[in-house]
Design a protein around this motif. Structure first.
Motif, PDB file in Angstrom:
ATOM      1  N   UNK A  18      37.417  38.853  44.544  1.00  0.00           N
ATOM      2  CA  UNK A  18      36.794  38.933  45.878  1.00  0.00           C
ATOM      3  C   UNK A  18      37.829  38.660  46.970  1.00  0.00           C
ATOM      4  N   UNK A  19      38.609  37.616  46.758  1.00  0.00           N
ATOM      5  CA  UNK A  19      39.595  37.216  47.777  1.00  0.00           C
ATOM      6  C   UNK A  19      40.711  38.257  47.908  1.00  0.00           C
ATOM      7  N   UNK A  20      41.160  38.804  46.773  1.00  0.00           N
ATOM      8  CA  UNK A  20      42.223  39.819  46.826  1.00  0.00           C
ATOM      9  C   UNK A  20      41.718  41.085  47.517  1.00  0.00           C
ATOM     10  N   UNK A  21      40.495  41.470  47.199  1.00  0.00           N
ATOM     11  CA  UNK A  21      39.916  42.677  47.805  1.00  0.00           C
ATOM     12  C   UNK A  21      39.720  42.482  49.305  1.00  0.00           C
ATOM     13  N   UNK A  22      39.238  41.297  49.652  1.00  0.00           N
ATOM     14  CA  UNK A  22      39.071  40.938  51.077  1.00  0.00           C
ATOM     15  C   UNK A  22      40.393  41.081  51.843  1.00  0.00           C
ATOM     16  N   UNK A  23      41.503  40.764  51.152  1.00  0.00           N
ATOM     17  CA  UNK A  23      42.822  40.862  51.770  1.00  0.00           C
ATOM     18  C   UNK A  23      43.464  42.232  51.568  1.00  0.00           C
ATOM     19  N   UNK A  24      42.623  43.215  51.196  1.00  0.00           N
ATOM     20  CA  UNK A  24      43.050  44.630  51.105  1.00  0.00           C
ATOM     21  C   UNK A  24      44.068  44.904  49.998  1.00  0.00           C
ATOM     22  N   UNK A  25      44.006  44.130  48.907  1.00  0.00           N
ATOM     23  CA  UNK A  25      44.822  44.452  47.744  1.00  0.00           C
ATOM     24  C   UNK A  25      44.013  45.325  46.800  1.00  0.00           C
ATOM     25  N   UNK A  26      44.674  46.306  46.170  1.00  0.00           N
ATOM     26  CA  UNK A  26      44.014  47.131  45.151  1.00  0.00           C
ATOM     27  C   UNK A  26      44.242  46.494  43.784  1.00  0.00           C
ATOM     28  N   UNK A  27      43.176  46.449  42.999  1.00  0.00           N
ATOM     29  CA  UNK A  27      43.241  45.728  41.718  1.00  0.00           C
ATOM     30  C   UNK A  27      42.646  46.575  40.611  1.00  0.00           C
ATOM     31  N   UNK A  28      43.246  46.465  39.424  1.00  0.00           N
ATOM     32  CA  UNK A  28      42.573  46.948  38.217  1.00  0.00           C
ATOM     33  C   UNK A  28      42.378  45.752  37.302  1.00  0.00           C
ATOM     34  N   UNK A  29      41.165  45.627  36.817  1.00  0.00           N
ATOM     35  CA  UNK A  29      40.783  44.463  36.014  1.00  0.00           C
ATOM     36  C   UNK A  29      40.612  44.893  34.555  1.00  0.00           C
ATOM     37  N   UNK A  30      41.326  44.241  33.652  1.00  0.00           N
ATOM     38  CA  UNK A  30      41.253  44.575  32.221  1.00  0.00           C
ATOM     39  C   UNK A  30      40.750  43.366  31.438  1.00  0.00           C
ATOM     40  N   UNK A  31      39.869  43.614  30.502  1.00  0.00           N
ATOM     41  CA  UNK A  31      39.442  42.530  29.601  1.00  0.00           C
ATOM     42  C   UNK A  31      40.559  42.311  28.584  1.00  0.00           C
ATOM     43  N   UNK A  32      40.988  41.069  28.395  1.00  0.00           N
ATOM     44  CA  UNK A  32      42.083  40.797  27.464  1.00  0.00           C
ATOM     45  C   UNK A  32      41.758  39.565  26.608  1.00  0.00           C
ATOM     46  N   UNK A  33      42.591  39.330  25.612  1.00  0.00           N
ATOM     47  CA  UNK A  33      42.356  38.204  24.701  1.00  0.00           C
ATOM     48  C   UNK A  33      43.660  37.468  24.472  1.00  0.00           C
ATOM     49  N   UNK A  34      43.653  36.160  24.640  1.00  0.00           N
ATOM     50  CA  UNK A  34      44.853  35.358  24.410  1.00  0.00           C
ATOM     51  C   UNK A  34      45.179  35.261  22.936  1.00  0.00           C
ATOM     52  N   UNK A  35      46.467  35.349  22.617  1.00  0.00           N
ATOM     53  CA  UNK A  35      46.893  35.321  21.216  1.00  0.00           C
ATOM     54  C   UNK A  35      46.702  33.959  20.565  1.00  0.00           C
ATOM     55  N   UNK A  36      46.788  32.896  21.350  1.00  0.00           N
ATOM     56  CA  UNK A  36      46.720  31.554  20.765  1.00  0.00           C
ATOM     57  C   UNK A  36      45.272  31.108  20.573  1.00  0.00           C
ATOM     58  N   UNK A  38      42.649  33.028  21.030  1.00  0.00           N
ATOM     59  CA  UNK A  38      41.856  34.176  20.558  1.00  0.00           C
ATOM     60  C   UNK A  38      40.512  34.241  21.288  1.00  0.00           C
ATOM     61  N   UNK A  39      40.558  33.835  22.554  1.00  0.00           N
ATOM     62  CA  UNK A  39      39.340  33.946  23.354  1.00  0.00           C
ATOM     63  C   UNK A  39      39.643  34.807  24.577  1.00  0.00           C
ATOM     64  N   UNK A  40      38.583  35.236  25.223  1.00  0.00           N
ATOM     65  CA  UNK A  40      38.719  36.203  26.310  1.00  0.00           C
ATOM     66  C   UNK A  40      39.391  35.634  27.544  1.00  0.00           C
ATOM     67  N   UNK A  41      40.224  36.442  28.171  1.00  0.00           N
ATOM     68  CA  UNK A  41      40.702  36.154  29.524  1.00  0.00           C
ATOM     69  C   UNK A  41      40.747  37.502  30.250  1.00  0.00           C
ATOM     70  N   UNK A  42      41.261  37.513  31.454  1.00  0.00           N
ATOM     71  CA  UNK A  42      41.267  38.759  32.222  1.00  0.00           C
ATOM     72  C   UNK A  42      42.675  39.036  32.720  1.00  0.00           C
ATOM     73  N   UNK A  43      43.093  40.278  32.602  1.00  0.00           N
ATOM     74  CA  UNK A  43      44.397  40.685  33.122  1.00  0.00           C
ATOM     75  C   UNK A  43      44.182  41.565  34.346  1.00  0.00           C
ATOM     76  N   UNK A  44      44.809  41.174  35.449  1.00  0.00           N
ATOM     77  CA  UNK A  44      44.707  41.976  36.669  1.00  0.00           C
ATOM     78  C   UNK A  44      46.024  42.715  36.896  1.00  0.00           C
TER      79      UNK A  44
END
Ligand code: 2BA
Length: 108
Positions: A18-36, A38-44
Motif C-alpha cells: 500500500x505504501x509503495x503504491x501510494x508513493x507511485x512505485x510499480x511492484x510485482x508480488x510473488x509468493x515465495x518460500x524460505x529455504x530454512x 520452509x514457510x511462506x514469505x513474499x518476494x517483491x
C-alpha cells in the motif's frame, strides 16, 4: 534503472505494498518460500530509477519488523540411532533486500 528484490514476511506485505503504491512505485508480488523455515514469505520486484532507490529502502525499513519464530530442529542421539526434536528460537526479518543494475528495461 535498478531492480530491487525484497523478501518480506507475509504479515508486512499488505501495509508495505500500500505504501509503495501510494508513493507511485510499480511492484510485482510473488509468493515465495524460505529455504530454512520452509514457510511462506513474499518476494517483491520493484523496478525503480536509481534516484528513488533510497526512498524504497526508507519505506521498507519503516514497515518491515523483526519477529521471533520458534522452529523445531532435529539432532541425533549419542548412540546415533534416533533423532530428537528440539525447539529453537530465531529472528526473521525485517526484510532481505537485493538491488541489481538493470541492463535494459522495456514495456512492449
Ligand atoms: P528462511 O530461509 O526460511 O529463513 C528464515 C530465518 O531463518 C532467517 O531470517 C534467519 O534468521 C534464519 N536462518 C536462515 N538460514 C539459516 C541457517 N542456515 N541457520 C540458522 N538460521 C537460519 P532472515 O535472514 O530474515 O531471512 C528471511 C527470508 O529471506 C529467508 O527465509 C529467505 O527466504 C530469504 N533470504 C534470506 N537471506 C537470503 C539470501 N542470502 N538469498 C536468498 N534469500 C534469502
Amino acid at each position: 534503472m535498478k531492480l530491487i528484490i525484497a523478501i518480506v514476511q507475509d504479515d508486512d506485505v499488505s501495509e508495505l505494498t500500500d505504501k509503495l503504491t501510494e508513493n507511485k512505485f510499480s511492484i510485482t508480488r510473488l509468493a515465495s518460500t524460505g529455504g530454512f523455515l520452509k514457510s511462506g514469505n513474499t518476494t517483491l520486484l520493484i523496478g525503480v530509477e536509481k534516484e528513488r532507490v533510497e526512498k524504497v529502502y526508507e519505506i521498507i525499513e519503516k514497515i518491515c519488523r523483526v519477529r521471533k519464530v520458534t522452529t523445531t530442529l532435529s539432532s541425533m542421539t549419542l548412540t546415533g540411532d534416533t533423532y530428537v526434536p528440539y525447539p529453537m528460537e530465531i529472528k526473521v526479518g525485517g526484510a532481505t533486500v537485493f538491488t541489481l543494475d538493470v541492463e535494459r528495461y522495456e514495456q512492449i
